[in-house]
Design a protein around this motif. Structure first.
Motif, mmCIF file in Angstrom:
data_model
loop_
_atom_site.group_PDB
_atom_site.id
_atom_site.type_symbol
_atom_site.label_atom_id
_atom_site.label_comp_id
_atom_site.label_asym_id
_atom_site.label_seq_id
_atom_site.Cartn_x
_atom_site.Cartn_y
_atom_site.Cartn_z
ATOM 1 N N PHE A 31 -4.331 1.041 -1.937
ATOM 2 C CA PHE A 31 -3.833 -0.256 -2.359
ATOM 3 C C PHE A 31 -2.942 -0.106 -3.583
ATOM 4 C CE2 PHE A 31 -3.731 -4.684 -3.220
ATOM 5 C CZ PHE A 31 -3.964 -4.850 -4.578
ATOM 6 N N PHE A 35 0.858 -1.174 0.000
ATOM 7 C CA PHE A 35 0.000 0.000 0.000
ATOM 8 C C PHE A 35 0.896 1.225 0.000
ATOM 9 C CE2 PHE A 35 -4.241 -1.751 0.954
ATOM 10 C CZ PHE A 35 -3.902 -3.058 1.244
ATOM 11 N N ASN A 78 -7.572 -6.331 -1.401
ATOM 12 C CA ASN A 78 -7.094 -5.004 -1.741
ATOM 13 C C ASN A 78 -7.598 -3.907 -0.809
ATOM 14 O OD1 ASN A 78 -9.719 -5.084 -2.593
ATOM 15 N ND2 ASN A 78 -9.346 -4.212 -4.609
#
Length: 125
Positions: A46, A36, A107
């Motif tokens: 993400f 990230f 994600n």
């Protein structure tokens, strides 16, 4: 899981960097990993994720075709190869471990359990 990210630095636009994240504390092949990033004044977003085996990967649209996530389970390390860097890629990059059961990739930051300290990537124009 303890995570140590490294490899950040200052690079010109169009250049490349490879980030590494070394893991310890649990067998590395037991959990998925993600990257990230967080730019100043922005929320964490993400970048990429990879499954436990490395057989499945997911990349954000903003980095698709430029960044590649990979892992070496023998070295307990996940990588993020970043090519064709842009100024908008400037951020602190964090690696994270997803300790949940399953073979997929995720994600969302809230789905990750443990985080590294971050490494700063600065891309100059």
């Amino acid at each position: 899981v303890q995570l140590q990210a490294s490899g950040g630095g200052l690079v010109q636009a169009g250049g490349s960097l490879r980030l590494s994240c070394a893991a310890s504390g649990r067998p590395f092949s037991f959990y998925a990993m993600g990257w990230f990033r967080q730019a100043p004044g922005k929320e964490r977003e993400f970048v990429a994720a990879i499954s436990r085996s490395g057989g499945s990967t997911l990349h954000a649209d903003s980095v698709k075709g430029r960044f590649t996530i990979s892992r070496d389970n023998a070295k307990n390390t996940v990588y993020l190869q970043m090519n064709s860097l842009k100024p908008e890629d400037t951020a602190v990059y964090y690696c994270a471990a997803d300790l949940r059961l399953g073979t997929g990739v995720r994600n969302h930051a809230y789905e990750y359990d443990d985080w590294g300290q971050g490494t700063l990537v600065t891309v100059s124009s």
